[in-house]
Design a protein around this motif. Sequence first.
Motif, PDB file in Angstrom:
ATOM      1  N   VAL A   1      39.048  32.620 -13.776  1.00 37.37           N
ATOM      2  CA  VAL A   1      40.359  33.277 -12.968  1.00 37.37           C
ATOM      3  C   VAL A   1      41.111  34.106 -13.740  1.00 37.37           C
ATOM      4  N   GLU A   2      41.335  33.647 -14.907  1.00 33.58           N
ATOM      5  CA  GLU A   2      42.311  34.648 -15.832  1.00 33.58           C
ATOM      6  C   GLU A   2      41.410  35.801 -16.496  1.00 33.58           C
ATOM      7  N   THR A   3      40.037  35.585 -16.682  1.00 31.67           N
ATOM      8  CA  THR A   3      39.285  36.521 -16.976  1.00 31.67           C
ATOM      9  C   THR A   3      39.148  37.735 -16.059  1.00 31.67           C
ATOM     10  N   VAL A   4      38.941  37.106 -14.757  1.00 33.42           N
ATOM     11  CA  VAL A   4      38.572  38.034 -13.799  1.00 33.42           C
ATOM     12  C   VAL A   4      39.909  39.006 -13.285  1.00 33.42           C
ATOM     13  N   MET A   5      41.020  38.380 -13.535  1.00 32.46           N
ATOM     14  CA  MET A   5      42.152  39.045 -12.850  1.00 32.46           C
ATOM     15  C   MET A   5      42.382  40.231 -13.648  1.00 32.46           C
ATOM     16  N   ALA A   6      41.986  40.356 -15.018  1.00 30.10           N
ATOM     17  CA  ALA A   6      42.274  41.257 -15.985  1.00 30.10           C
ATOM     18  C   ALA A   6      41.390  42.597 -15.474  1.00 30.10           C
TER      19      ALA A   6
ATOM     20  N   PRO B   1      40.709  42.389  -8.932  1.00 33.76           N
ATOM     21  CA  PRO B   1      39.956  42.370  -7.973  1.00 33.76           C
ATOM     22  C   PRO B   1      41.029  42.393  -6.656  1.00 33.76           C
ATOM     23  N   ASP B   2      40.370  42.773  -5.621  1.00 28.39           N
ATOM     24  CA  ASP B   2      41.149  42.797  -4.426  1.00 28.39           C
ATOM     25  C   ASP B   2      41.031  41.321  -3.622  1.00 28.39           C
ATOM     26  N   ILE B   3      40.006  40.820  -3.707  1.00 23.50           N
ATOM     27  CA  ILE B   3      39.340  39.591  -3.105  1.00 23.50           C
ATOM     28  C   ILE B   3      38.566  38.769  -4.012  1.00 23.50           C
ATOM     29  N   ILE B   4      39.039  37.517  -4.124  1.00 23.65           N
ATOM     30  CA  ILE B   4      38.329  36.456  -4.860  1.00 23.65           C
ATOM     31  C   ILE B   4      37.781  35.290  -3.725  1.00 23.65           C
ATOM     32  N   ILE B   5      36.573  35.195  -3.924  1.00 28.34           N
ATOM     33  CA  ILE B   5      35.979  34.096  -3.029  1.00 28.34           C
ATOM     34  C   ILE B   5      35.489  32.798  -4.159  1.00 28.34           C
ATOM     35  N   SER B   6      35.502  31.765  -3.693  1.00 33.05           N
ATOM     36  CA  SER B   6      35.347  30.480  -4.552  1.00 33.05           C
ATOM     37  C   SER B   6      35.461  29.337  -3.997  1.00 33.05           C
ATOM     38  N   LEU B   7      34.925  28.189  -4.730  1.00 33.56           N
ATOM     39  CA  LEU B   7      35.207  26.828  -4.408  1.00 33.56           C
ATOM     40  C   LEU B   7      35.830  26.211  -5.499  1.00 33.56           C
ATOM     41  N   ALA B   8      37.107  25.871  -5.081  1.00 34.32           N
ATOM     42  CA  ALA B   8      38.111  25.286  -6.278  1.00 34.32           C
ATOM     43  C   ALA B   8      37.622  24.097  -6.561  1.00 34.32           C
TER      44      ALA B   8
ATOM     45  N   GLY C   1      38.661  20.294  -7.717  1.00 28.52           N
ATOM     46  CA  GLY C   1      39.761  19.810  -7.861  1.00 28.52           C
ATOM     47  C   GLY C   1      41.010  20.279  -7.086  1.00 28.52           C
ATOM     48  N   PRO C   2      41.756  19.574  -6.196  1.00 29.20           N
ATOM     49  CA  PRO C   2      43.034  20.184  -5.525  1.00 29.20           C
ATOM     50  C   PRO C   2      43.914  20.536  -6.607  1.00 29.20           C
ATOM     51  N   ASP C   3      44.294  19.652  -7.751  1.00 29.55           N
ATOM     52  CA  ASP C   3      45.255  19.968  -8.258  1.00 29.55           C
ATOM     53  C   ASP C   3      45.219  21.141  -9.447  1.00 29.55           C
ATOM     54  N   ALA C   4      43.925  20.803 -10.001  1.00 26.40           N
ATOM     55  CA  ALA C   4      43.445  21.684 -11.036  1.00 26.40           C
ATOM     56  C   ALA C   4      43.353  23.307 -10.377  1.00 26.40           C
ATOM     57  N   GLY C   5      42.842  23.269  -9.266  1.00 28.23           N
ATOM     58  CA  GLY C   5      42.611  24.564  -8.498  1.00 28.23           C
ATOM     59  C   GLY C   5      43.775  25.175  -8.047  1.00 28.23           C
ATOM     60  N   ALA C   6      45.085  24.426  -7.687  1.00 23.92           N
ATOM     61  CA  ALA C   6      46.089  25.038  -7.413  1.00 23.92           C
ATOM     62  C   ALA C   6      46.745  25.781  -8.784  1.00 23.92           C
ATOM     63  N   GLU C   7      46.653  25.361  -9.875  1.00 24.85           N
ATOM     64  CA  GLU C   7      47.213  25.935 -11.020  1.00 24.85           C
ATOM     65  C   GLU C   7      46.153  26.991 -11.412  1.00 24.85           C
ATOM     66  N   ALA C   8      44.839  26.661 -11.295  1.00 24.30           N
ATOM     67  CA  ALA C   8      43.826  27.900 -11.751  1.00 24.30           C
ATOM     68  C   ALA C   8      44.004  29.159 -10.811  1.00 24.30           C
ATOM     69  N   PHE C   9      44.182  29.009  -9.648  1.00 23.90           N
ATOM     70  CA  PHE C   9      44.189  30.319  -8.964  1.00 23.90           C
ATOM     71  C   PHE C   9      45.838  30.932  -8.728  1.00 23.90           C
TER      72      PHE C   9
ATOM     73  N   PRO D   1      47.636  32.592 -10.561  1.00 24.22           N
ATOM     74  CA  PRO D   1      47.826  33.865 -10.916  1.00 24.22           C
ATOM     75  C   PRO D   1      47.428  34.989  -9.775  1.00 24.22           C
ATOM     76  N   ALA D   2      46.136  34.681  -9.155  1.00 27.85           N
ATOM     77  CA  ALA D   2      45.721  35.279  -8.151  1.00 27.85           C
ATOM     78  C   ALA D   2      46.651  35.428  -7.032  1.00 27.85           C
ATOM     79  N   VAL D   3      47.235  34.260  -6.594  1.00 29.73           N
ATOM     80  CA  VAL D   3      48.252  34.029  -5.617  1.00 29.73           C
ATOM     81  C   VAL D   3      49.273  35.018  -5.895  1.00 29.73           C
ATOM     82  N   ASP D   4      49.840  35.069  -6.935  1.00 28.71           N
ATOM     83  CA  ASP D   4      50.730  35.747  -7.416  1.00 28.71           C
ATOM     84  C   ASP D   4      50.771  37.099  -7.429  1.00 28.71           C
TER      85      ASP D   4
END
Length: 339
Positions: A88-93, A96-103, A105-113, A115-118
Motif C-alpha cells: 500500500v505504502e509503495t503504491v501510494m507513492a 492511484p485514484d482507485i485501489i482494488i484488493s483483498l485485505a 486480516g481485519p485489523d492489519a487491513g484496517a491499518e494497512a489501507f 493511508p489510502a483512505v486518508d
Amino acid sequence: MAVPAAEAPRTQGPGGEEAVASSEVTLSGDEIAEVQGGGYTAALLWHTAGAFTDAVSQGARDAFAELGIEVIAETNAQFDAAQQANDVETVMALSPDIIISLAIGPDAGAEAFRPAVDAGVQLVFLSNVPQGYVHGQDYVGIVTDDLAAMGITAADLLADALGGEGEIGYIFHDAAYYVTNQRDQAFKTWIEINYPGIEIVAEQGLADPAAAEEIATAMLTRNPNLDGIYAPWSAGPADGVLAALRAAGASDVALVTMDLDTNVSLDMVEGGNVVGIAADEAYNLGRTMAIEGAYGLLGKPAPAFAVVPAIGVTADNIVEGYRQSLAADPPQEVLDAIG
C-alpha cells in the motif's frame, strides 16, 4: 408440535449486509464517458497469486481498459499482512485514484489501507472489509461469491451423483470466516431441506487444511458405507480427502468441493472420485470491482455487498466451466485427459 420449515440459505455480507447481484452494478453511457475523460489510474493489490487471482485481475484490467483507466501497479502480498501494508505504502507513492484488493486480516487491513483512505483513494475490497471501515465513507463496496448459491450448487451436484440417496460425510471449515462458513452451511442446509434420502452421518471441522486426509481416513473407517463426502474447497482439503479415498481403495465414494483447481479437475475428468465442483465467476468479480471503483470516482453510491453467480462444473461441462469462471481454458493436463 410441528417443526418449522428450515429457511433456504441466503448470502449476507460480513456485517449482515444484503447481497446485490453483480449484474446490477452498471454504468450509463454518460457515466462511462465521464470516467473515460478523467485520466484516472488504478492499482491492484492482491493477497496471493494463482489461477483465481489471475482471473480476477484480468476481469478488472479489461473493465478498466474499457473505462480508460490506466492500471499503474499490481502486487502480490503472499498472504503476508506486513507485506500488504508495504505494498500500500509503495503504491501510494504513485497516487492511484482507485485501489482494488483483498485485505489480509481485519485489523492489519484496517491499518494497512489507512493511508489510502486518508488520501481519498476509492477502495473496493474482495470478500473482506477492514475492521471499523464504513461503507460509502472509507470504501466503495465489497464484492464476493454468492456464497449460499455455491453451497447449494455443491449440494445439488453431490445429490445428483448419488441419485438423491446415500450416507455422506461433511467436512467444514472450522474457523470464523463468513465466506467459507456460509458456503459450508448452505451445503448442509440444502441437503437437509431438499434431499430426505441423503443422511449426513459424519461431520468434522477442519481448521488446518493439511489435516483433511487424516479426517477423511477416520470418517471412512468409522463409516464404511459412506457414499459421498463434501470438502470445503479444492486446493488442500479436497486434495487430502482424495488421497484418503485412494489409499482406502474407496473408488465408489463421490467427492464434491468448491473452486476450480488442477488436481480435482483432473480426477473428475478421469472418472475418479470427484463428481462436481462449485465455482464462482472469478473474472466477473474483477470486472465488478473495477466498475465499483468508477462508482467511487463519480460519487455514485455502490451496493455495500455485491455477489457474482455460482457455477456447477462436472466432467461434461468443464471447458465451459473454466471459461465462465476463470476466462481461460482448463490446464493442458486436464485438456489432455479429456482427449
